[in-house]
Design a protein around this motif. Sequence first.
Motif, PDB file in Angstrom:
ATOM      1  N   TYR A 181       0.872  -1.174   0.000  1.00 54.24           N
ATOM      2  CA  TYR A 181       0.000   0.000   0.000  1.00 54.24           C
ATOM      3  C   TYR A 181       0.913   1.230   0.000  1.00 54.24           C
ATOM      4  O   TYR A 181       1.822   1.347   0.841  1.00 54.24           O
ATOM      5  CB  TYR A 181      -0.882   0.026   1.235  1.00 54.24           C
ATOM      6  CG  TYR A 181      -1.987  -1.003   1.229  1.00 54.24           C
ATOM      7  CD1 TYR A 181      -3.063  -0.897   0.344  1.00 54.24           C
ATOM      8  CD2 TYR A 181      -1.977  -2.081   2.115  1.00 54.24           C
ATOM      9  CE1 TYR A 181      -4.090  -1.837   0.338  1.00 54.24           C
ATOM     10  CE2 TYR A 181      -3.000  -3.022   2.121  1.00 54.24           C
ATOM     11  CZ  TYR A 181      -4.044  -2.895   1.228  1.00 54.24           C
ATOM     12  OH  TYR A 181      -5.056  -3.828   1.221  1.00 54.24           O
ATOM     13  N   VAL A 182       0.684   2.137  -0.947  1.00 63.06           N
ATOM     14  CA  VAL A 182       1.600   3.261  -1.161  1.00 63.06           C
ATOM     15  C   VAL A 182       0.837   4.582  -1.167  1.00 63.06           C
ATOM     16  O   VAL A 182      -0.166   4.728  -1.874  1.00 63.06           O
ATOM     17  CB  VAL A 182       2.356   3.095  -2.502  1.00 63.06           C
ATOM     18  CG1 VAL A 182       3.320   4.252  -2.722  1.00 63.06           C
ATOM     19  CG2 VAL A 182       3.104   1.764  -2.537  1.00 63.06           C
ATOM     20  N   LEU A 183       1.321   5.536  -0.375  1.00 68.08           N
ATOM     21  CA  LEU A 183       0.708   6.855  -0.312  1.00 68.08           C
ATOM     22  C   LEU A 183       1.331   7.767  -1.365  1.00 68.08           C
ATOM     23  O   LEU A 183       2.539   8.034  -1.349  1.00 68.08           O
ATOM     24  CB  LEU A 183       0.909   7.455   1.084  1.00 68.08           C
ATOM     25  CG  LEU A 183       0.508   8.925   1.283  1.00 68.08           C
ATOM     26  CD1 LEU A 183      -0.971   9.133   1.004  1.00 68.08           C
ATOM     27  CD2 LEU A 183       0.879   9.401   2.680  1.00 68.08           C
ATOM     28  N   ASP A 184       0.509   8.225  -2.305  1.00 64.33           N
ATOM     29  CA  ASP A 184       0.910   9.245  -3.277  1.00 64.33           C
ATOM     30  C   ASP A 184       0.803  10.592  -2.553  1.00 64.33           C
ATOM     31  O   ASP A 184      -0.290  11.136  -2.384  1.00 64.33           O
ATOM     32  CB  ASP A 184      -0.016   9.195  -4.498  1.00 64.33           C
ATOM     33  CG  ASP A 184       0.319  10.246  -5.552  1.00 64.33           C
ATOM     34  OD1 ASP A 184       1.043  11.198  -5.241  1.00 64.33           O
ATOM     35  OD2 ASP A 184      -0.175  10.111  -6.689  1.00 64.33           O
ATOM     36  N   ALA A 185       1.949  11.102  -2.086  1.00 65.48           N
ATOM     37  CA  ALA A 185       1.944  12.271  -1.208  1.00 65.48           C
ATOM     38  C   ALA A 185       1.425  13.529  -1.896  1.00 65.48           C
ATOM     39  O   ALA A 185       0.827  14.393  -1.252  1.00 65.48           O
ATOM     40  CB  ALA A 185       3.351  12.513  -0.665  1.00 65.48           C
ATOM     41  N   GLN A 186       1.642  13.643  -3.191  1.00 64.30           N
ATOM     42  CA  GLN A 186       1.213  14.854  -3.896  1.00 64.30           C
ATOM     43  C   GLN A 186      -0.286  14.865  -4.147  1.00 64.30           C
ATOM     44  O   GLN A 186      -0.928  15.913  -4.081  1.00 64.30           O
ATOM     45  CB  GLN A 186       2.002  14.987  -5.201  1.00 64.30           C
ATOM     46  CG  GLN A 186       3.486  15.270  -4.958  1.00 64.30           C
ATOM     47  CD  GLN A 186       4.283  15.425  -6.233  1.00 64.30           C
ATOM     48  OE1 GLN A 186       3.983  14.807  -7.250  1.00 64.30           O
ATOM     49  NE2 GLN A 186       5.319  16.249  -6.185  1.00 64.30           N
ATOM     50  N   ASN A 187      -0.852  13.691  -4.449  1.00 57.13           N
ATOM     51  CA  ASN A 187      -2.296  13.603  -4.706  1.00 57.13           C
ATOM     52  C   ASN A 187      -3.092  13.162  -3.479  1.00 57.13           C
ATOM     53  O   ASN A 187      -4.320  13.066  -3.532  1.00 57.13           O
ATOM     54  CB  ASN A 187      -2.571  12.644  -5.872  1.00 57.13           C
ATOM     55  CG  ASN A 187      -2.024  13.175  -7.189  1.00 57.13           C
ATOM     56  OD1 ASN A 187      -2.193  14.347  -7.489  1.00 57.13           O
ATOM     57  ND2 ASN A 187      -1.355  12.326  -7.938  1.00 57.13           N
ATOM     58  N   LYS A 188      -2.360  12.854  -2.384  1.00 57.70           N
ATOM     59  CA  LYS A 188      -2.979  12.453  -1.117  1.00 57.70           C
ATOM     60  C   LYS A 188      -3.919  11.258  -1.306  1.00 57.70           C
ATOM     61  O   LYS A 188      -5.022  11.218  -0.761  1.00 57.70           O
ATOM     62  CB  LYS A 188      -3.717  13.629  -0.474  1.00 57.70           C
ATOM     63  CG  LYS A 188      -2.796  14.769  -0.052  1.00 57.70           C
ATOM     64  CD  LYS A 188      -3.563  15.869   0.651  1.00 57.70           C
ATOM     65  CE  LYS A 188      -2.638  16.886   1.271  1.00 57.70           C
ATOM     66  NZ  LYS A 188      -1.739  17.549   0.338  1.00 57.70           N
ATOM     67  N   SER A 484      -6.379   8.788  12.591  1.00 55.33           N
ATOM     68  CA  SER A 484      -6.028   9.905  11.713  1.00 55.33           C
ATOM     69  C   SER A 484      -5.856   9.431  10.280  1.00 55.33           C
ATOM     70  O   SER A 484      -5.435   8.312  10.032  1.00 55.33           O
ATOM     71  CB  SER A 484      -4.714  10.561  12.172  1.00 55.33           C
ATOM     72  OG  SER A 484      -4.818  11.029  13.493  1.00 55.33           O
ATOM     73  N   ILE A 485      -6.185  10.304   9.346  1.00 58.27           N
ATOM     74  CA  ILE A 485      -5.857  10.037   7.947  1.00 58.27           C
ATOM     75  C   ILE A 485      -4.346  10.144   7.803  1.00 58.27           C
ATOM     76  O   ILE A 485      -3.721  11.070   8.309  1.00 58.27           O
ATOM     77  CB  ILE A 485      -6.573  11.042   7.018  1.00 58.27           C
ATOM     78  CG1 ILE A 485      -8.090  10.789   7.068  1.00 58.27           C
ATOM     79  CG2 ILE A 485      -6.059  10.929   5.587  1.00 58.27           C
ATOM     80  CD1 ILE A 485      -8.894  11.784   6.262  1.00 58.27           C
ATOM     81  N   LEU A 486      -3.765   9.177   7.121  1.00 61.15           N
ATOM     82  CA  LEU A 486      -2.309   9.058   7.081  1.00 61.15           C
ATOM     83  C   LEU A 486      -1.625  10.205   6.355  1.00 61.15           C
ATOM     84  O   LEU A 486      -2.118  10.718   5.360  1.00 61.15           O
ATOM     85  CB  LEU A 486      -1.910   7.743   6.419  1.00 61.15           C
ATOM     86  CG  LEU A 486      -1.894   6.525   7.335  1.00 61.15           C
ATOM     87  CD1 LEU A 486      -1.432   5.307   6.569  1.00 61.15           C
ATOM     88  CD2 LEU A 486      -0.999   6.740   8.537  1.00 61.15           C
ATOM     89  N   SER A 487      -0.457  10.560   6.869  1.00 58.41           N
ATOM     90  CA  SER A 487       0.454  11.497   6.223  1.00 58.41           C
ATOM     91  C   SER A 487       1.827  10.845   6.265  1.00 58.41           C
ATOM     92  O   SER A 487       2.081   9.959   7.090  1.00 58.41           O
ATOM     93  CB  SER A 487       0.486  12.828   6.977  1.00 58.41           C
ATOM     94  OG  SER A 487       1.054  12.631   8.267  1.00 58.41           O
ATOM     95  N   PRO A 488       2.756  11.265   5.391  1.00 57.31           N
ATOM     96  CA  PRO A 488       4.119  10.726   5.473  1.00 57.31           C
ATOM     97  C   PRO A 488       4.739  10.941   6.853  1.00 57.31           C
ATOM     98  O   PRO A 488       5.442  10.069   7.365  1.00 57.31           O
ATOM     99  CB  PRO A 488       4.868  11.504   4.392  1.00 57.31           C
ATOM    100  CG  PRO A 488       3.826  11.871   3.394  1.00 57.31           C
ATOM    101  CD  PRO A 488       2.588  12.155   4.216  1.00 57.31           C
ATOM    102  N   GLN A 489       4.465  12.100   7.460  1.00 57.25           N
ATOM    103  CA  GLN A 489       5.063  12.414   8.759  1.00 57.25           C
ATOM    104  C   GLN A 489       4.598  11.445   9.843  1.00 57.25           C
ATOM    105  O   GLN A 489       5.392  10.966  10.666  1.00 57.25           O
ATOM    106  CB  GLN A 489       4.725  13.853   9.171  1.00 57.25           C
ATOM    107  CG  GLN A 489       5.315  14.913   8.263  1.00 57.25           C
ATOM    108  CD  GLN A 489       4.400  15.282   7.104  1.00 57.25           C
ATOM    109  OE1 GLN A 489       3.490  14.525   6.735  1.00 57.25           O
ATOM    110  NE2 GLN A 489       4.637  16.447   6.515  1.00 57.25           N
TER     111      GLN A 489
END
Length: 532
Positions: A181-188, A484-489
Amino acid sequence: MIKTDVLVIGSGISGLSYAIKIAEQLPDTKITIVTKSNEDESNTKYAQGGLAVVTDFSKDNFQKHIDDTLRAGDYINDPEIVKMVVEEAPHRFNEIVEWGAKFDQEKGKYSLGREGGHTENRIVHHKDITGFEIERALLETIRNSPNIEILAHHYVIDLITQHHVPGKELDKGNIHGYGAYVLDAQNKKIKKITSKITLVATGGAGHVYKNTTNPIIATGDGIAFVHRAQGKVSNMQYYQFHPTAMYSKRDGMLFLISEAVRGDGAKLRTKNGKPFMQKYDEREELASRDIVARGIDNELKISGDDYVGLDCREMDREKFINHFPNIYQKCLDEGIDPFKELIPVVPACHYLMGGIDTDKYGQSSIKNLFAVGECTNSGLHGANRLASNSLLEGLVFGHNAAMKTVELLKENDFNFDDLKAVPEWNEDGMKMMDEMVLVTYLRKQLQEMMSDLVAIVRSNARLELAKKKQREIYEAVTELYNYSILSPQLSELRNLVNVSYLIIKHSLEMKENKGAFYNKDLATKPLLIKEN
């Protein structure tokens, strides 16, 4: 959902060289590289010293390199792995030269440096930015490979294994990797990427401590998500602190003063100019990193000073500027003339010897999941890495993992019918964090605790207190993560907490001091070999 044949997590020397090898062997294979920052941001990029490889057989030989590696690793390295890596080194080095990497030469021969723990000059280098040059050449080769795609600013949250398949029970002895599972940080957006083979090449975890030579991306991600997937991880107690990072009053990434500077003749001095390394080892400044770092740490505890000095004043000015232009410029930027005054240096968290358990092909305990580089416990480094063996490890194991991957892709039909049932990432019931103050606060708390209690010198009492404090931070981070909704941080913080748990756990299990691990309650010999 994104489908790919090979998923590579990380864009340093390990991941890029692995991808290039597969692309050359199987041009119809789809290879997807995900990296959480820019494509060139990796620990590789910041490697200054160079690549350890025997090239001058008139003075050097494989056995000397093997012996140096085993000695630095306190003889808990895997001897067969060490032999394989050292003997493969010239072949892998020649390949990256063919891919366009340039190394310094003198009169038609490679200019060879020497660093702590080496008995011969065998470090090939490109000025003092060797990693930067290797990264440049590999990325250029990647861009000319039509079957390789790089997805920058894509952050892996967790591996996909069969426990994500509804109705499937997880057999701990037979876990399979199916992608991530991968988070696209720019498109959230969180994407499901499925793959036949996955490579973890995420580097180290330096930011589990306050001060490190690692870039901000080094948060132990690969080790953490393999651990959560119940893959085998070991030797996390062995964390190398580089003796000479440039002192700063600011926490975070410190500028590395390459060990090659000491190899070329620089000397360590107390703040008031007195030599001290003769008290800790007969090799003085050229002792292995664990010994030099503990020596500096002890001198700082005795004096109460914030730093010691690196004395370059007697070195050849022209040679220094030619070999170390980046270091020289950094000194000038900080208002330091290294030919007139001491460079202020301190030990800083640098390199993790433990990590994901792998065999000689980079295969982890999870089927179809490979791992290469600093995120692994490959058997090469033992209890303490020999200087400039890290880039070499990435190349040799990257090659081995690629050849085994090609073999598997040719012989296995990879029936992934079960993957159709793997759900997309579910964020129902989660809320957006309206501020990052909790993440920042908890990260600082973790780094302070690890730096104070689980650093160069440890003790039973410190480790027990660290275990208690880590549990409190873990519970707070888990609660935050669950709602929480995930963030990279937030994801990075979760990984750092996992890594800290493993470092503390494995440190408490140690019954003797080896290499980079030092517990003063286990000491059987004095730190000083002589008082003055």
